[in-house]
Structure formats: structure tokens, C-alpha cells
Write an enzyme that holds these catalytic residues in place. Structure first.
Site, PDB file in Angstrom:
ATOM      1  N   ASP A 146       3.890  14.315   6.507  1.00 38.48           N
ATOM      2  CA  ASP A 146       3.636  13.033   6.905  1.00 38.48           C
ATOM      3  C   ASP A 146       3.453  12.908   8.168  1.00 38.48           C
ATOM      4  O   ASP A 146       4.491  13.209   9.175  1.00 38.48           O
ATOM      5  CB  ASP A 146       4.919  12.243   6.384  1.00 38.48           C
ATOM      6  CG  ASP A 146       4.779  10.655   6.430  1.00 38.48           C
ATOM      7  OD1 ASP A 146       3.812  10.126   6.970  1.00 38.48           O
ATOM      8  OD2 ASP A 146       5.556   9.826   5.862  1.00 38.48           O
ATOM      9  N   HIS A 219      -3.215   6.177  -1.097  1.00 37.92           N
ATOM     10  CA  HIS A 219      -2.794   5.892   0.260  1.00 37.92           C
ATOM     11  C   HIS A 219      -3.502   6.011   1.468  1.00 37.92           C
ATOM     12  O   HIS A 219      -3.607   5.181   2.427  1.00 37.92           O
ATOM     13  CB  HIS A 219      -1.343   6.779   0.325  1.00 37.92           C
ATOM     14  CG  HIS A 219      -0.505   6.176   1.481  1.00 37.92           C
ATOM     15  ND1 HIS A 219      -0.020   5.037   1.665  1.00 37.92           N
ATOM     16  CD2 HIS A 219      -0.161   7.027   2.826  1.00 37.92           C
ATOM     17  CE1 HIS A 219       0.823   4.852   2.775  1.00 37.92           C
ATOM     18  NE2 HIS A 219       0.327   5.812   3.452  1.00 37.92           N
TER      19      HIS A 219
HETATM   20  C1  HEM Z   1      -0.985   8.709   5.609  1.00 38.09           C
HETATM   21  C2  HEM Z   1       3.389   8.798   3.538  1.00 38.09           C
HETATM   22  C3  HEM Z   1       3.832   4.041   4.206  1.00 38.09           C
HETATM   23  C4  HEM Z   1      -0.112   4.219   7.123  1.00 38.09           C
HETATM   24  C5  HEM Z   1       0.189   9.277   5.009  1.00 38.09           C
HETATM   25  C6  HEM Z   1       0.228  10.654   4.596  1.00 38.09           C
HETATM   26  C7  HEM Z   1       1.584  10.688   3.806  1.00 38.09           C
HETATM   27  C8  HEM Z   1       1.942   9.460   3.934  1.00 38.09           C
HETATM   28  C9  HEM Z   1       1.949  11.926   3.200  1.00 38.09           C
HETATM   29  C10 HEM Z   1      -0.864  11.556   4.746  1.00 38.09           C
HETATM   30  C11 HEM Z   1      -0.549  12.453   5.883  1.00 38.09           C
HETATM   31  C12 HEM Z   1      -0.842  11.700   7.259  1.00 38.09           C
HETATM   32  O1  HEM Z   1      -1.884  11.658   7.626  1.00 38.09           O
HETATM   33  O2  HEM Z   1       0.237  11.552   7.688  1.00 38.09           O
HETATM   34  C13 HEM Z   1       3.857   7.686   3.442  1.00 38.09           C
HETATM   35  C14 HEM Z   1       4.899   7.255   3.123  1.00 38.09           C
HETATM   36  C15 HEM Z   1       5.127   5.880   3.114  1.00 38.09           C
HETATM   37  C16 HEM Z   1       4.082   5.460   3.908  1.00 38.09           C
HETATM   38  C17 HEM Z   1       6.056   8.214   1.863  1.00 38.09           C
HETATM   39  C18 HEM Z   1       6.558   4.920   2.660  1.00 38.09           C
HETATM   40  C19 HEM Z   1       6.897   5.253   1.364  1.00 38.09           C
HETATM   41  C20 HEM Z   1       2.823   3.781   5.140  1.00 38.09           C
HETATM   42  C21 HEM Z   1       2.615   2.357   5.447  1.00 38.09           C
HETATM   43  C22 HEM Z   1       1.632   2.492   6.233  1.00 38.09           C
HETATM   44  C23 HEM Z   1       1.012   3.734   6.471  1.00 38.09           C
HETATM   45  C24 HEM Z   1       3.657   1.029   5.306  1.00 38.09           C
HETATM   46  C25 HEM Z   1       0.781   1.315   6.959  1.00 38.09           C
HETATM   47  C26 HEM Z   1       1.319   0.169   7.423  1.00 38.09           C
HETATM   48  C27 HEM Z   1      -0.437   5.562   7.057  1.00 38.09           C
HETATM   49  C28 HEM Z   1      -1.775   5.870   7.726  1.00 38.09           C
HETATM   50  C29 HEM Z   1      -2.042   7.180   7.416  1.00 38.09           C
HETATM   51  C30 HEM Z   1      -0.998   7.499   6.470  1.00 38.09           C
HETATM   52  C31 HEM Z   1      -2.636   4.972   8.774  1.00 38.09           C
HETATM   53  C32 HEM Z   1      -3.203   7.970   7.826  1.00 38.09           C
HETATM   54  C33 HEM Z   1      -4.439   7.784   7.134  1.00 38.09           C
HETATM   55  C34 HEM Z   1      -5.634   8.613   7.513  1.00 38.09           C
HETATM   56  O3  HEM Z   1      -6.313   8.443   8.379  1.00 38.09           O
HETATM   57  O4  HEM Z   1      -5.941   9.318   6.661  1.00 38.09           O
HETATM   58  N1  HEM Z   1       1.233   8.381   4.775  1.00 38.09           N
HETATM   59  N2  HEM Z   1       3.205   6.558   4.159  1.00 38.09           N
HETATM   60  N3  HEM Z   1       1.932   4.386   5.552  1.00 38.09           N
HETATM   61  N4  HEM Z   1      -0.148   6.444   6.261  1.00 38.09           N
HETATM   62 FE1  HEM Z   1       1.498   6.392   5.151  1.00 38.09          FE
END
Ligand code: HEM
Length: 313
Positions: A146, A219
Site C-alpha cells: 500500500d 480500487h
Molecule cells: C492505491 C489500499 C483507501 C486512494 C492503493 C493500493 C492499495 C490500496 C493496496 C495499490 C498500491 C498503491 O499504489 O498504493 C487501500 C486500502 C484502503 C484504501 C486498504 C482502505 C481500506 C483509499 C482511499 C483513497 C485511496 C480512501 C482515496 C480517497 C488511492 C490511490 C491509489 C491507491 C490514489 C493509487 C492509484 C494509482 O495511481 O494506481 N490503495 N486504499 N485509497 N489508493 Fe488506496
């Protein structure tokens, strides 16, 4: 940028404390004092272990800002509002203050919070406290790495720190937090392939799927957004796992910094309502948001020399 920001953009750490608190009636003076001493606390506790990476950030909610300070207010500061989709809801639980304290080791976070909260006494009521920890190679409790696509270097400054668009608040930032609890039993009951489809990346290697192979409710699809000219809009996240190892709950504390909170809010609408509507984020079928709040993060310089007290104070 000549203004010193708070340590919003910092190396990922192994430990963090997240606290939200409300200011009690009459507590404004002590909170203003705490805010202006923030740099002093940081230096005093940080100096006890120079390689400890202490990086404490304080944020101020919209209502609290008006109770504390007079003069211009940060252009985009407003309370977080609930986002209700067909299947999932992002609640707005409010909060006057956010404390986001990171360090390599937990003791520095702990000692810092003790120093800050001692003099605050009954000026504030804590509404939530979460202790986050690093889980293997930056994984969340869903088992995925993450933070990979976080912007870094100068690009991160642009995405996260306020520039000349709001001259009185240059070097500041906005932060949105949400506390998620996971249904790990349900998550573990689906196949790794289904989990990977929900995220849009491989679980073990963290390699991203080609865009054409990504599901509409993945996601990373819903959170990859552009402005009207096709330029990417990004935030900087420093999510941390937390929980009770023996019995649960098991959670992810989401924290996202942005120069304009509208970017994070659009990501949240995509996740909870879908883009197009109906394609809500698959990870929400296994993760429930229990809190939601928005704060302004003044620059370190503004904390040292805060605006004048609000007239009613
Ligand atoms: C990407 C997990 C909540 C925004 C990711 C990734 C994971 C992850 C595993 C892929 C690796 C990375 O690029 O970091 C989670 C979990 C969440 C959560 C477990 C809550 C349960 C959120 C929320 C937002 C968010 C609430 C925005 C309001 C993003 C963004 C990316 C991302 C912007 C990168 C997307 C990209 O450019 O590929 N998240 N996330 N995440 N997440 Fe989350």
C-alpha cells in the site's frame, strides 16, 4: 518555496499515532498555545533520538479554525460531508484537531503525544486514538503493498502543498482521514485472483495489471483520476494497519494529503458512488469506513506565528 511546511512529506515510518480530538468550550487558549509550541515539542522530543525520524503533523478542522483564529481562513477548508452510495457510505464524524505523529519507533510517537497532551489537560476531548504499525513490506492487512503509486520528490510537493493560489497559507496542506475496519474472514474466503482483481495489482509482486485488464470497480481504477486537460490528479497517502491481533478488529487507517481536498473528495465519490455510478470500489465490500474528517495543515512557519485569536476568544 521559502515557507517551511510541517513534515507532511516524510519517509515512510514503522510507527504512527493518529488522534482526533474536539476542543472543549474555553479550551481555545490552551490549544493556541499548543499549536505555537508544536515546533518546540518536535525539536525537544526529536533530539532525544536524531535518527528516530520523528515527524509530527497537526491539522485543524473547519469549525475549530473559526473558534481559534481571526483573519483570512484557508480557501478550501470545510467540514467533510458524508458520501452515500447505493451500497456503501463514507460517514462524516467531524473533529476539531488531528494529530498524525510518525516515527521509526513507537516510543518517540508515544513520548511526543504525552508532551503535547500533558499541558492540554481538559482543553480537549479525544474522540479516537489509533496506533498504526508497519506490516512486512508496507502491506495493509488485506495483504497488498500500500503506497506504491504515491508521488515523490518535487512532484509530491506540487500535489500536496498549497502554493500561491492561497497566499496567506502557502506551504499548508489539507488532509482527509478515515478509519476502515476489514472483514478479513470474507476477504480471505475469496481467491487471491479475485483479491488482485479488486486492487488491480498482483498480491505478491505488487506489479500493476495492464489498464485493459483492470476491472471497472478495481480500487486503482477508481482512484486514478485526471483534470479536464488530462493531467493526473494525485494525493499522498500514508495508510497504516492497526488492530487487535488476537480478536480483531483489523483495520486500515487511511490518511491522504492534498493541496486541494477536492481531489481526495473526488476519489472518495468514485469509490463510494462509482465512476460511472454503480461501479463502487470492490474493496468496500470487505472494508467499512467508520470515521471521516477533513483538516487544514498549516505550514510549520504559520504554527510558530499563528494568526491573531478569534474575536470571541
Ligand atoms: C492505491 C489500499 C483507501 C486512494 C492503493 C493500493 C492499495 C490500496 C493496496 C495499490 C498500491 C498503491 O499504489 O498504493 C487501500 C486500502 C484502503 C484504501 C486498504 C482502505 C481500506 C483509499 C482511499 C483513497 C485511496 C480512501 C482515496 C480517497 C488511492 C490511490 C491509489 C491507491 C490514489 C493509487 C492509484 C494509482 O495511481 O494506481 N490503495 N486504499 N485509497 N489508493 Fe488506496
Amino acid at each position: 518555496m521559502n515557507v517551511q511546511p510541517q513534515p507532511v512529506l516524510t519517509q515512510l515510518t514503522r510507527s504512527a499515532i493518529f488522534v482526533t480530538a474536539d476542543i472543549n468550550p474555553g479550551g481555545e487558549d490552551k490549544v493556541r498555545e499548543m499549536v505555537s509550541n508544536w515546533g518546540g515539542y518536535t525539536r525537544a522530543v526529536g533530539f532525544r533520538r536524531l535518527d528516530g525520524g520523528l515527524a509530527p503533523v497537526v491539522g485543524i478542522g473547519s469549525h475549530a479554525w473559526d473558534r481559534l483564529f481571526s483573519g483570512p481562513r484557508p480557501m478550501n477548508l470545510h467540514p467533510f460531508t458524508e458520501i452515500r452510495g447505493e451500497k456503501h457510505t463514507a460517514p462524516a464524524t467531524g473533529g476539531d484537531l488531528l494529530f498524525h505523529v510518525r516515527a521509526v519507533d513507537f516510543d518517540l510517537c508515544f513520548a511526543f503525544m504525552q508532551e503535547v497532551f500533558g499541558p492540554l489537560g481538559d482543553a480537549v476531548t479525544v474522540t479516537d486514538e489509533v496506533h498504526g504499525f508497519r506490516y512486512f513490506d508496507e502491506r495493509d492487512l488485506l495483504g497488498f503493498v500500500d503506497g506504491t503509486e504515491n508521488p515523490s520528490g518535487e512532484a509530491a510537493d506540487e500535489y500536496v502543498l498549497i502554493g500561491e493560489q492561497d497566499p496567506a497559507f502557502v506551504g499548508g496542506s489539507y488532509v482527509i482521514v478515515q478509519k476502515y475496519l476489514h472483514d478479513l474472514r470474507a476477504w480471505d474466503a475469496i481467491t487471491v485472483e479475485e483479491q488482485e482483481r479488486a486492487i488491480g495489482r498482483r498480491k505478491l509482486s505488487d506489479i500493476e495489471f495492464p489498464d485493459a485488464d483492470k476491472a471497472a470497480d478495481a480500487h486503482t481504477v477508481l482512484n486514478s483520476i485526471n483534470d479536464e486537460n488530462g493531467n493526473p490528479l494525485k494525493i499522498v497517502r500514508d495508510n497504516m494497519p492497526f488492530g487487535q491481533a488476537s480478536t480483531g478488529p483489523y483495520g486500515t487507517y487511511f490518511i491522504g494529503y492534498a493541496a486541494d481536498p477536492a481531489v481526495t473528495e473526488r476519489m472518495l465519490r468514485n469509490m463510494f458512488i462509482g465512476d460511472p455510478p454503480g461501479t463502487s470500489d470492490r474493496i468496500l465490500d470487505f472494508s467499512t469506513a467508520h470515521t471521516g474528517a477533513l483538516f487544514f495543515v498549516p505550514s510549520a512557519d504559520l504554527l510558530e506565528n499563528p494568526p491573531s485569536p478569534a474575536p470571541s476568544a
